[in-house]
Design an enzyme around this catalytic site. Structure first.
Site, short mmCIF file in Angstrom:
data_model
loop_
_atom_site.label_atom_id
_atom_site.label_comp_id
_atom_site.label_asym_id
_atom_site.label_seq_id
_atom_site.Cartn_x
_atom_site.Cartn_y
_atom_site.Cartn_z
CG HIS A 36 33.24 -11.33 -19.81
ND1 HIS A 36 33.78 -12.04 -18.76
CD2 HIS A 36 32.16 -10.67 -19.30
CE1 HIS A 36 33.05 -11.81 -17.66
NE2 HIS A 36 32.07 -10.98 -17.98
CG HIS A 60 26.81 -11.64 -17.41
ND1 HIS A 60 27.56 -12.44 -18.22
CD2 HIS A 60 27.67 -10.76 -16.83
CE1 HIS A 60 28.83 -12.08 -18.13
NE2 HIS A 60 28.92 -11.06 -17.29
CD GLU A 64 26.48 -2.82 -15.19
OE1 GLU A 64 26.67 -4.05 -15.13
OE2 GLU A 64 27.10 -2.00 -14.50
CG ASP A 65 28.54 -3.30 -20.07
OD1 ASP A 65 28.29 -2.41 -19.22
OD2 ASP A 65 29.28 -4.27 -19.86
CG ASP A 252 45.47 -30.32 5.57
OD1 ASP A 252 46.47 -29.62 5.79
OD2 ASP A 252 44.34 -29.87 5.34
MN MN Z 1 30.59 -9.74 -16.81
#
Ligand code: MN
Length: 498
Positions: A36, A60, A64-65, A252
């Protein structure tokens, strides 16, 4: 357009650090978790983002993890990367809070503030978040259906409009089509087939048109590229809703895009097209002289060809095209140096002028950090035009125009709910039906099956949608009281002239 970058030592190092941190973790797809962050890295590279943003993208999810701390990241990769990772983490914890209603309730405003501060500090935080969401959408099939729907809906209501505000056209289209497939799979397939069928039918005449135009443009000495543009399923869905599902009013469906060297050639090309085909009244749009709010520029015209096909043309320069597809990310590519320098100096005025709302957001965030009072309402108007986002007690997001009240919310959920409202709780407290809803409110509608719609409610309604529903209900109950058979309302047809 993008330079081929040989991966820097810093980026390689970030990948190693992320791999180690996420070791042993797996995604719902069964793959190792690192897949990921690496996918997010690739997306950010494709968007042409700067190195700090790419590194922050790789890292990122680590705060948190994993056991990694912000201090670790600051030491290894510097203040700027740490800042971005922190922003993304804040953003997702604010959202997690929204999922768990018990912890969310007492801190709604606080969470929202954190969200805004995280967003406003550095718009690159938002870009990382968008890349994160895009990859999660691409792999959404691994999640249970209820979660799929929730993420997909939130994407359509928050993230895709944000991508549009940033003029990231490719992202908006991919996100909204991926999400729409989960929100309404039947409709998605239906419209996708319809578009494909239409494209197939138009194929032959389209290539004829391309040839005719190419010939004249060459004769005029205009350098150009011409290609078809495929209509996104979700935008067709929205357009059909606006036009009473009448496909004949969608002009369109078939569109050709012509990219030329400069603005003069844009207008010359428009002239060539109009000399070949009949332009439709009121369908010539000059977004070059008057760009859209998100900075989008192009000339649009719809014409009727000799064999009666309706074709839209979009004419633009290469730079306008890049910007239409990649938006803010493209500006980062063009202005990277300038922007990075300005961020370092704490200056924020060098964003493209059409993205001034970002600057305002950043200034507001700065004020908040200094503990100054700000008018948050103004801020939200900038971010989502004139929309507010409120929540059901279950955490579903409902967007309403600013000024909406509880009955607007109720009728938005369902007219059955609207018709039977007896009260409302806002953020867990009993409130009044004439209370204006605010950004981030959690709204719980109390109903009773004995309740009937009241004409006094008309003063407590803001949206035309709720008003028309209420008027219909009032009308029905009045006629029912007068003894009319309201089950099958008679159609009043105008007598036809013969
Ligand atoms: Mn993520």
């Amino acid at each position: 357009m993008k330079p081929s970058v040989t991966e820097s030592e810093r980026v390689k190092h970030a990948v190693e650090v992320a791999k180690k941190a996420h070791e042993g973790q797996t995604r719902k797809t069964g793959e190792p978790y690192i897949v990921h962050p690496l996918a997010v890295k690739k997306i950010l590279e494709e968007w042409g983002m700067d190195e700090d943003t790419i590194i922050a993208g790789i890292l990122h999810d680590t705060i948190e993890d994993t056991d990694l701390t912000l201090d670790d990241i600051r030491k290894e990769f510097g203040e700027s990367v740490a800042f971005l990772v922190d922003g993304v983490t804040k953003l997702s914890t604010a959202r997690t809070g929204m999922r768990d209603i018990d912890t969310y309730l007492p801190t709604t405003k606080d969470n929202f503030l954190r969200l805004m501060i995280a967003l406003g500090d550095d718009i690159r935080v938002l870009i990382i978040k968008l890349a994160d969401r895009l990859h999660n959408l691409r792999t959404l099939s691994a999640l249970p259906p209820d979660k799929q729907k929730k993420i997909a809906k939130e994407t359509l209501e928050v993230f895709a409009p944000l991508a549009d505000r940033l003029n990231m056209g490719l992202l908006r289209v991919e996100m909204s089509d991926l999400a729409f497939k989960y929100v309404d799979p039947k409709r998605y397939d239906e419209l996708k087939n319809l578009i494909e069928k239409h494209n197939k039918a138009a194929e032959q005449s389209l290539s004829k048109i391309k040839n005719e135009i190419s010939l004249v443009l060459k004769k005029e000495g205009i350098k150009f590229e011409i290609s078809g543009r495929v209509k996104s399923v979700y935008s067709l869905h929205k357009k059909l809703a606006k036009h009473n599902q009448n496909i004949n009013e969608i002009y369109d469906l078939t569109a050709l895009r012509i990219i030329v060297n400069d603005i003069t050639d844009c207008y010359l090309t428009l002239g060539v097209i109009h000399s070949l085909y009949m332009p439709m009244n009121g369908r010539i749009k000059d977004y070059i002289a008057m760009p859209k709010q998100n900075g989008y520029q192009s000339l649009h015209t719809t014409v009727i060809t000799k064999d009666k096909h309706v074709v839209e043309f979009q004419i633009r320069t290469r730079e306008m095209h890049e910007y239409a597809e990649r938006g803010l990310a493209a500006s980062f590519y063009y202005n990277e140096q300038k922007l990075t320098e300005n961020y370092k100096k704490g200056k924020i005025e060098h964003l493209p002028t059409n993205l001034l709302w970002i600057t305002e957001l950043q200034m507001t965030a700065a004020k908040l950090r200094e503990g100054k009072k700000v008018d948050l309402k103004k801020l939200k108007l900038n971010l989502f035009a004139d929309k507010i986002f409120v929540y059901t007690p279950k955490g579903d997001i409902i967007d309403l125009p600013a000024g909406a009240m509880p009955l607007d919310f109720a009728y938005r959920l369902h007219s059955e709910i609207g018709d039977h409202v007896v009260g409302v709780k806002i953020n867990g407290k009993m409130s009044n039906l004439n209370k204006k809803l605010e950004q981030g409110d959690i709204v719980e509608i109390l109903t009773s099956k004995n309740q009937t719609p009241k004409s006094t409610w008309l003063d407590k309604i803001f949206t035309p949608h709720a008003r028309s529903k209420l008027l219909r209900a009032l009308n029905l109950s009045a006629r029912s009281a007068a003894g009319e058979n309201v089950e099958k309302p008679k159609k009043h047809r105008k007598p036809r002239k013969v």
